[in-house]
Design a protein around this motif. Structure first.
Motif, short mmCIF file in Angstrom:
data_model
loop_
_atom_site.label_atom_id
_atom_site.label_comp_id
_atom_site.label_asym_id
_atom_site.label_seq_id
_atom_site.Cartn_x
_atom_site.Cartn_y
_atom_site.Cartn_z
N PRO A 213 0.84 -1.26 -0.01
CA PRO A 213 -0.02 -0.14 0.07
C PRO A 213 0.84 1.35 0.08
CG PRO A 213 -0.04 -1.28 2.23
CD PRO A 213 0.61 -2.04 1.18
N ASP A 214 1.95 1.26 0.48
CA ASP A 214 2.72 2.48 0.53
C ASP A 214 3.72 2.73 -0.83
OD1 ASP A 214 1.80 2.99 3.00
OD2 ASP A 214 3.62 1.88 4.10
N ALA A 215 3.61 1.92 -1.61
CA ALA A 215 4.51 1.80 -2.74
C ALA A 215 3.83 2.11 -4.15
CB ALA A 215 5.18 0.59 -3.25
N VAL A 216 4.44 3.00 -4.87
CA VAL A 216 4.05 3.39 -6.10
C VAL A 216 4.94 3.01 -7.16
CG1 VAL A 216 3.34 5.22 -7.63
CG2 VAL A 216 2.74 5.46 -5.18
N PHE A 217 4.25 2.16 -8.12
CA PHE A 217 5.11 1.81 -9.20
C PHE A 217 4.90 2.30 -10.62
CE2 PHE A 217 4.30 -1.62 -6.23
CZ PHE A 217 5.38 -2.23 -6.07
N ASP A 218 6.07 2.95 -11.26
CA ASP A 218 5.81 3.73 -12.38
C ASP A 218 6.10 2.89 -13.78
OD1 ASP A 218 5.26 6.21 -10.93
OD2 ASP A 218 7.61 6.44 -10.38
N GLY A 219 5.32 3.50 -14.70
CA GLY A 219 5.62 2.62 -15.94
C GLY A 219 5.02 3.61 -17.15
N GLU A 220 5.10 3.01 -18.23
CA GLU A 220 4.63 3.82 -19.33
C GLU A 220 3.58 2.91 -20.37
OE1 GLU A 220 8.16 3.61 -22.78
OE2 GLU A 220 8.15 5.29 -21.18
N ILE A 221 2.89 3.34 -21.24
CA ILE A 221 1.95 2.41 -21.98
C ILE A 221 3.06 2.17 -23.02
CG2 ILE A 221 0.24 2.71 -23.85
CD1 ILE A 221 -0.97 4.75 -21.94
N ALA A 222 2.80 0.79 -23.39
CA ALA A 222 3.71 0.00 -24.52
C ALA A 222 3.00 -0.23 -25.50
CB ALA A 222 4.04 -1.18 -24.02
N SER A 223 1.51 -0.21 -25.77
CA SER A 223 0.84 -0.49 -26.93
C SER A 223 -0.73 -0.35 -26.63
CB SER A 223 1.10 -1.93 -27.43
OG SER A 223 0.66 -3.01 -26.69
N LEU A 224 -1.40 -0.32 -27.59
CA LEU A 224 -2.83 -0.18 -27.57
C LEU A 224 -3.43 -1.10 -28.16
CD1 LEU A 224 -3.40 3.97 -28.22
CD2 LEU A 224 -3.13 2.70 -25.98
N GLY A 225 -4.64 -1.60 -27.99
CA GLY A 225 -5.55 -2.65 -28.55
C GLY A 225 -5.79 -2.13 -29.80
N THR A 226 -5.99 -3.02 -30.73
CA THR A 226 -6.41 -2.53 -32.27
C THR A 226 -8.05 -2.86 -32.69
OG1 THR A 226 -6.33 -5.12 -32.89
CG2 THR A 226 -4.33 -3.68 -33.29
N ARG A 227 -8.59 -3.05 -31.37
CA ARG A 227 -10.17 -3.04 -31.56
C ARG A 227 -10.86 -2.55 -30.31
NH1 ARG A 227 -11.25 -9.33 -34.13
NH2 ARG A 227 -9.89 -8.87 -35.90
N VAL A 228 -11.94 -1.85 -30.55
CA VAL A 228 -12.85 -1.55 -29.25
C VAL A 228 -13.88 -2.53 -29.10
CG1 VAL A 228 -14.32 0.38 -28.46
CG2 VAL A 228 -12.32 0.89 -29.81
N ASP A 229 -14.05 -2.92 -27.82
CA ASP A 229 -15.03 -3.89 -27.48
C ASP A 229 -16.47 -3.48 -27.77
OD1 ASP A 229 -16.80 -5.53 -26.04
OD2 ASP A 229 -15.13 -6.57 -24.88
N PRO A 230 -17.17 -3.88 -28.49
CA PRO A 230 -18.41 -3.38 -28.94
C PRO A 230 -19.47 -3.43 -27.80
CG PRO A 230 -18.39 -5.64 -30.05
CD PRO A 230 -17.05 -5.17 -29.37
N VAL A 231 -19.03 -4.22 -26.82
CA VAL A 231 -20.53 -4.56 -25.64
C VAL A 231 -19.84 -3.41 -24.64
CG1 VAL A 231 -21.14 -6.00 -23.79
CG2 VAL A 231 -20.38 -6.94 -26.28
N THR A 232 -18.73 -3.28 -24.14
CA THR A 232 -18.21 -2.48 -23.05
C THR A 232 -18.00 -0.99 -23.67
OG1 THR A 232 -15.96 -3.24 -23.09
CG2 THR A 232 -17.52 -4.35 -21.81
N ARG A 233 -17.47 -0.91 -25.03
CA ARG A 233 -17.15 0.44 -25.60
C ARG A 233 -15.76 0.79 -24.82
NH1 ARG A 233 -19.44 -0.15 -30.47
NH2 ARG A 233 -21.65 -0.27 -30.26
N SER A 234 -14.90 -0.12 -24.76
CA SER A 234 -13.60 0.13 -24.16
C SER A 234 -12.43 -0.40 -24.86
CB SER A 234 -13.70 -0.31 -22.71
OG SER A 234 -13.73 -1.79 -22.58
N ILE A 235 -11.48 0.06 -24.83
CA ILE A 235 -10.34 -0.52 -25.55
C ILE A 235 -8.95 -0.94 -24.67
CG2 ILE A 235 -9.04 1.80 -25.54
CD1 ILE A 235 -8.17 1.08 -28.47
N GLY A 236 -8.49 -2.05 -24.88
CA GLY A 236 -7.34 -2.72 -24.12
C GLY A 236 -6.37 -1.92 -24.21
N VAL A 237 -5.34 -1.69 -23.04
CA VAL A 237 -4.32 -0.96 -23.18
C VAL A 237 -3.16 -1.98 -22.27
CG1 VAL A 237 -2.86 1.18 -22.43
CG2 VAL A 237 -5.28 1.39 -22.95
N ARG A 238 -1.89 -1.85 -22.93
CA ARG A 238 -0.92 -2.86 -22.30
C ARG A 238 0.14 -1.77 -21.82
NH1 ARG A 238 0.85 -8.57 -24.37
NH2 ARG A 238 -0.82 -8.79 -22.80
#
Length: 355
Positions: A213-238
Motif C-alpha cells: 500500500p505504501d509503494a507506487v510503481f511507475d511505468g509507461e504505455i507500451a501498446s494500444l489494442g487494435t479493436r474496441v469492445d462493442p459491448v463495453t465500448r472500451s479499448i485494451g491498453v498494455r
C-alpha cells in the motif's frame, strides 16, 4: 457585579492596555506557499499484471523423470537443464547408429581406395557414400530426439513450485513446471473509447496494489489494442512496469492512473480553496509593515487530485495563501501568521509550537 460596573471595567481595560486588546482580537492563520509542480489529467482504471515472458514446461515424449535440477522458486538462466527424462534406450540407439556410421565410413574408404586403383567401379563408391549419409541422418534424428528428453529453460526467469518427483511417469502435454520472467511486468487494463485520442505509447502512468500500500510503481504505455469492445465500448491498453526486485507477481490486481497531458502547474492544497456558488476564492496573505493582511482573491481551478488543486489563474508561484483558520477570516483582516506548512511541517506541528 452591576452592569454599569462591568462596562466601566471593560472601558478601563481597553484604555489602559490597548496592546493586549489588539493581541486578543488578532486572528491566527497558517499559510502555504503556492508551488509549481508536475501535473497531468488522470485516467483511472483497474489492471491485471502479467509476466514479461511466461510459460509452462511440458514433455513431448512419454517416459519417467530421471533427474530434477532446480529448487522451488529458483532463478534460472536461459539454456539451463531443468528436467532430464530417462533416455537410456535412446542413448543405446545413438551408439548403435554411430557404430554403423563408422562401419559405413570404413567401407567407403576401402571402395574409394580400390576405385583409385581402377579395381572397383565408381558406382560402389557412390553407394557407400549414400550409406554414410544415411547413417549421419539417422544420428542427427536420434540426437534431436534426445533433446526431447532434456527440458531446458527457454529464457531466463524464475521457476515456480514443483509438484513432480524423480521416477514419476510423464506424458506429452503434462504440465511439469512454470517459468516466468519477472524483471519487467506487463499491465493490461481497459479504458473507455472516449479516451482513445488522448492515449499513445510512451505515456507515463503509476500503479498501486493492496499488497504494497505504501509503494507506487511507475511505468509507461507500451501498446494500444487494435479493436474496441462493442459491448463495453472500451479499448485494451498494455503498459510495462520495471520490477527489478520482483515484488510484483503475475495475476495481481493494480489500480492504474494514466498521466495524460503532462504539464507544469501552480498547485495548492484543497483546504485553501473556498467555493462560493460557481466561483472559487483563496485568502492571500499580503506582507505589511504592521501585520500581515488577508486579501480575498478569485481563482480559476483546473483538475483535482488527492488533496491538491491545480490553479489556472489568480495565484502565482510563491504566493502565500491561508490554509488553516479560514472560518473567521475576512477580506482586509490583519492576522497573525503562525507559519507555513510544507513537506516537513504540518498544521499540527505549528499549532503545538504556538501553545
Amino acid at each position: 457585579m452591576p452592569l454599569f460596573c462591568r462596562r466601566l471595567f471593560v472601558l478601563l481595560l481597553l484604555t489602559t492596555a490597548p496592546g493586549l486588546a489588539l493581541a486578543q482580537s488578532t486572528h491566527s492563520v497558517i499559510g502555504v506557499r503556492a508551488v509549481i509542480a508536475p501535473w497531468s489529467d488522470p485516467i483511472e482504471a483497474l489492471g491485471t499484471l502479467r509476466a514479461d515472458e511466461s510459460m509452462t514446461l511440458s514433455a513431448t515424449v512419454t517416459d519417467t523423470i530421471a533427474e530434477i535440477t532446480f529448487e522451488d522458486g529458483q532463478r534460472v538462466t536461459q539454456g539451463d537443464l531443468l528436467i532430464r527424462l530417462q533416455d537410456a534406450e535412446e542413448q543405446a540407439r545413438l551408439r548403435a547408429a554411430q557404430a554403423l556410421r563408422d562401419e559405413q565410413r570404413n567401407a567407403l574408404g576401402r571402395a574409394t581406395e580400390l576405385q583409385n586403383r581402377n579395381l572397383a567401379a565408381r558406382a560402389d563408391v557412390e553407394d557407400n557414400q549414400s550409406r554414410v549419409d544415411q547413417a549421419e541422418a539417422e544420428i542427427a534424428a536420434l540426437r534431436a530426439r534426445l533433446e526431447d528428453y532434456q527440458l531446458r529453460a527457454p529464457f531466463s526467469g524464475r521457476v515456480g513450485t514443483r509438484n513432480i518427483s524423480p521416477g514419476a511417469l510423464v506424458t506429452p502435454g503434462m504440465d511439469l513446471i512454470t517459468l516466468d520472467k519477472l524483471d519487467v511486468m506487463k499491465l493490461d487494463f481497459s479504458v473507455p473509447e472516449a479516451y482513445l485520442g488522448r492515449l499513445a505509447p510512451g505515456l507515463s502512468l503509476s500503479a498501486t496494489t493492496a499488497a504494497f500500500p505504501d509503494a507506487v510503481f511507475d511505468g509507461e504505455i507500451a501498446s494500444l489494442g487494435t479493436r474496441v469492445d462493442p459491448v463495453t465500448r472500451s479499448i485494451g491498453v498494455r503498459a510495462e512496469i520495471a520490477n527489478p526486485d520482483e515484488r510484483l507477481r503475475p495475476g495481481m490486481l493494480m489500480e492504474v492512473v494514466v498521466r495524460q497531458q503532462p504539464r507544469e502547474s501552480v498547485v495548492l492544497p484543497e483546504a485553501a480553496i473556498q467555493p462560493d456558488g460557481n466561483r472559487h476564492y483563496v485568502m492571500l496573505i499580503d506582507d505589511h509593515d504592521t501585520a500581515p493582511l488577508l486579501r480575498r482573491q478569485s481563482v480559476d481551478i483546473g483538475e483535482r487530485r488527492s488533496g491538491e488543486v491545480e490553479i489556472d489563474a489568480g495565484v502565482s508561484a510563491d504566493d502565500v495563501v491561508a490554509v488553516h483558520g479560514l472560518q473567521r477570516a475576512r477580506d482586509g483582516q490583519a492576522v497573525r501568521l503562525l507559519g507555513l506548512i510544507d513537506d516537513a511541517t504540518g498544521v499540527r506541528d505549528l499549532l503545538e509550537a504556538d501553545r
